[in-house]
Design an enzyme around this catalytic site. Sequence first.
Site, short mmCIF file in Angstrom:
data_model
loop_
_atom_site.label_atom_id
_atom_site.label_comp_id
_atom_site.label_asym_id
_atom_site.label_seq_id
_atom_site.Cartn_x
_atom_site.Cartn_y
_atom_site.Cartn_z
N GLY A 85 0.83 -1.21 0.00
CA GLY A 85 0.00 0.00 0.00
C GLY A 85 0.86 1.26 0.00
O GLY A 85 1.96 1.29 0.57
N ARG A 149 1.20 -5.73 -4.98
CA ARG A 149 1.21 -6.64 -3.83
C ARG A 149 1.70 -8.04 -4.20
O ARG A 149 1.66 -8.95 -3.38
CB ARG A 149 -0.19 -6.75 -3.22
CG ARG A 149 -0.62 -5.50 -2.51
CD ARG A 149 -1.74 -5.78 -1.53
NE ARG A 149 -2.21 -4.53 -0.94
CZ ARG A 149 -1.62 -3.92 0.07
NH1 ARG A 149 -0.54 -4.42 0.63
NH2 ARG A 149 -2.12 -2.79 0.54
N ASP A 180 4.93 -7.92 5.08
CA ASP A 180 4.96 -9.01 4.11
C ASP A 180 6.04 -8.80 3.05
O ASP A 180 6.73 -9.74 2.66
CB ASP A 180 3.59 -9.17 3.44
CG ASP A 180 2.56 -9.72 4.42
OD1 ASP A 180 2.95 -10.55 5.26
OD2 ASP A 180 1.39 -9.32 4.35
N LYS A 206 8.01 0.49 5.62
CA LYS A 206 6.96 1.39 5.12
C LYS A 206 5.61 0.86 5.54
O LYS A 206 5.39 -0.34 5.49
CB LYS A 206 7.04 1.40 3.59
CG LYS A 206 5.84 1.99 2.90
CD LYS A 206 5.13 1.02 1.93
CE LYS A 206 4.37 -0.08 2.60
NZ LYS A 206 3.44 -0.81 1.74
N THR A 207 4.72 1.65 5.97
CA THR A 207 3.29 1.37 6.04
C THR A 207 2.60 2.43 6.89
O THR A 207 3.11 2.80 7.96
CB THR A 207 2.93 -0.03 6.60
OG1 THR A 207 1.50 -0.13 6.65
CG2 THR A 207 3.46 -0.33 7.99
N ASP A 209 0.05 1.81 8.42
CA ASP A 209 -0.62 1.10 9.51
C ASP A 209 0.13 1.19 10.84
O ASP A 209 -0.45 0.94 11.89
CB ASP A 209 -0.78 -0.39 9.16
CG ASP A 209 -1.64 -0.59 7.92
OD1 ASP A 209 -2.29 0.38 7.49
OD2 ASP A 209 -1.64 -1.71 7.38
P1 FBP Z 1 0.49 -2.08 3.60
O1 FBP Z 1 0.34 -3.04 4.72
O2 FBP Z 1 0.94 -2.71 2.34
O3 FBP Z 1 1.33 -0.91 3.97
O4 FBP Z 1 -0.95 -1.49 3.26
C1 FBP Z 1 -1.64 -0.65 4.10
C2 FBP Z 1 -3.09 -0.54 3.76
O5 FBP Z 1 -3.38 0.81 3.47
C3 FBP Z 1 -4.00 -1.07 4.87
O6 FBP Z 1 -4.25 -0.11 5.86
C4 FBP Z 1 -5.23 -1.47 4.11
O7 FBP Z 1 -5.98 -2.46 4.77
C5 FBP Z 1 -4.67 -2.00 2.83
O8 FBP Z 1 -3.45 -1.31 2.62
C6 FBP Z 1 -5.57 -1.79 1.65
O9 FBP Z 1 -5.03 -2.45 0.55
P2 FBP Z 1 -5.31 -2.13 -0.96
O10 FBP Z 1 -4.49 -0.93 -1.30
O11 FBP Z 1 -4.80 -3.33 -1.67
O12 FBP Z 1 -6.75 -1.88 -1.11
#
Ligand code: FBP
Length: 562
Positions: A85, A149, A180, A206-207, A209
Amino acid sequence: MTTPFMEQRALYKPRYPEALDTISSLSTESFGNCTSDVSEDQQKQLKGLFPKTYGQPVIKIGHSKTTTATKDAKPLKVAVILSGGQAPGGHNVICGLYEAMQQVSPDSQLIGFKGGSSGILKDDYLVVDKDTADHFRNTGGFNMLGSGRAKIESAEQFATCAKVLERHNVDGLVVIGGDDSNTNAALLAEYFKAKNSKVKVIGVPKTIDGDLKNKYVEASFGFDTAVRLYSELISNISRDAQSAKKYYHFIRLMGRAASHITLEAALQTHPNIVLISEEVELEKKGLFDVVEDIVQVIVQRNKVDKNYGIILVPEGLIEFIPEIKALFDELNDILATNSTYLATLHSFTSKNEYINHKLSKDGSYTFSSLPTDIQRQLLMDRDPHGNVQVSRIETEKLLIELVESRLRELKSEGVYTGDFAHQSHFLGYEGRCAAPTNFDADYAYSLGLTAGALLHLGVTGYMSVVKNLTKSRDQWQAVGVPLTTMMNIEQRNGQKKPVIKKSLVSLSGAPFAKLKEKRENWILNDDYRFSGAIQYFGPPEVCDQLPKSLRLESDDTQSVDC
Ligand code: FBP
């Protein structure tokens, strides 16, 4: 197309630890033994899975007395990917990396594979040069390269990845990603080391979250900007609620399993109710207990004539409600082991019937008691790493439906006299590509410089880490931490896999303690705090703020104004 904001923001010079000014003459020191928090049995399994990279020391990067200057260092050729993300600051990591490599030698070359790891497999790349770095410095988004991803998983994919990277003759690969993606980086590092390849692999945390942190990693970049932006929006909605006095706003916030974003946003904005998934799990609250807690607050507020309010809901909540968690465990196994047959069923009804038949009695009961839309969302594909895509489950709407129905009962009994009007919001994507705050711009840039320094020092299987984040930039410390030290063994897609451990909200930690101390006061008193918009220009008190949870974890908790 540029704007006055973009022109001014491009002039911002990210700050970084002084030692990273002269990367070509850096040295490393062991920074103490590397200790893992997982059981001895898991450590043994990890050692078996990572014979070449497990047990490396944590290293501190700096200039020791024994530093040997390597003035005519060999140019580096490095590949980079953005993975998972989007998170504010990604471009600054790449700029830091590019500039670290330029310090090593002006002949160094950086290439960026497009769309995450699938770009490596397709050999789809662009060259990152000075113009690219200047164009993207301090901007939000991952649009320089795009992200993805996909996971490098099969033996064939590992071989293709090696073939492509070796054909480009790269010395290293930098993976900018979450837990991941960094797990994938650790697997690649082990693979390359085992085959005596010169390709070294470095990960960057990075994230948005905030769940990629541990005793070595204080924060992931992107969290600060995203929460600050959500907090601004929550503050605005709170003002609207307090002005119109007619709606309950159920605001679901991104963050996957962990409630870090929700906790930080609550400390910044003071909602009337904040749900923390980890607490719900500890207290073994079922769905109806969570609903009852919300209903009780609505009834109390109605008694003092307040029929409006702000409720924050972490997006991962649903996974922590015991009966739904058990249902998820069953569903994940059923979906993983019957994927071929399920792919032949095209209607939701036939899938639903087949799955219901496979579920246990309890699982089937829980599943059937949920609204159809939620059932449909629970059956959506897991992501390539086996995670439930909680961002696509509308938990806030489920809560609204159940709260509304319970309030109807209470109204008929004369216990509740209000009118329940509601609005639902999901704050997620709007925070992931904002221009990074000063903190994220500096931090991400420093992580990029550190990644470049680690590659120059010739190590592999490490995460680029910057420590002492609550101190001034000159006290920040660049460190390399072995990726395998952050791992444990988990069940993914029906199989036991080594993965970097996600950090959930610690219920014994200072940020949660602060929330507990404050939240009672927010139920009836509208103590909404107006956090304001992210400030990029102006006095340091507003431009250089740090996440409250980061400060609470590191500093004297009394000094943190919440
Ligand atoms: P990462 O764990 O890859 O940093 O992603 C964060 C995030 O924004 C989460 O908060 C959310 O649940 C998910 O990505 C949403 O994923 P997508 O962009 O595939 O809809």
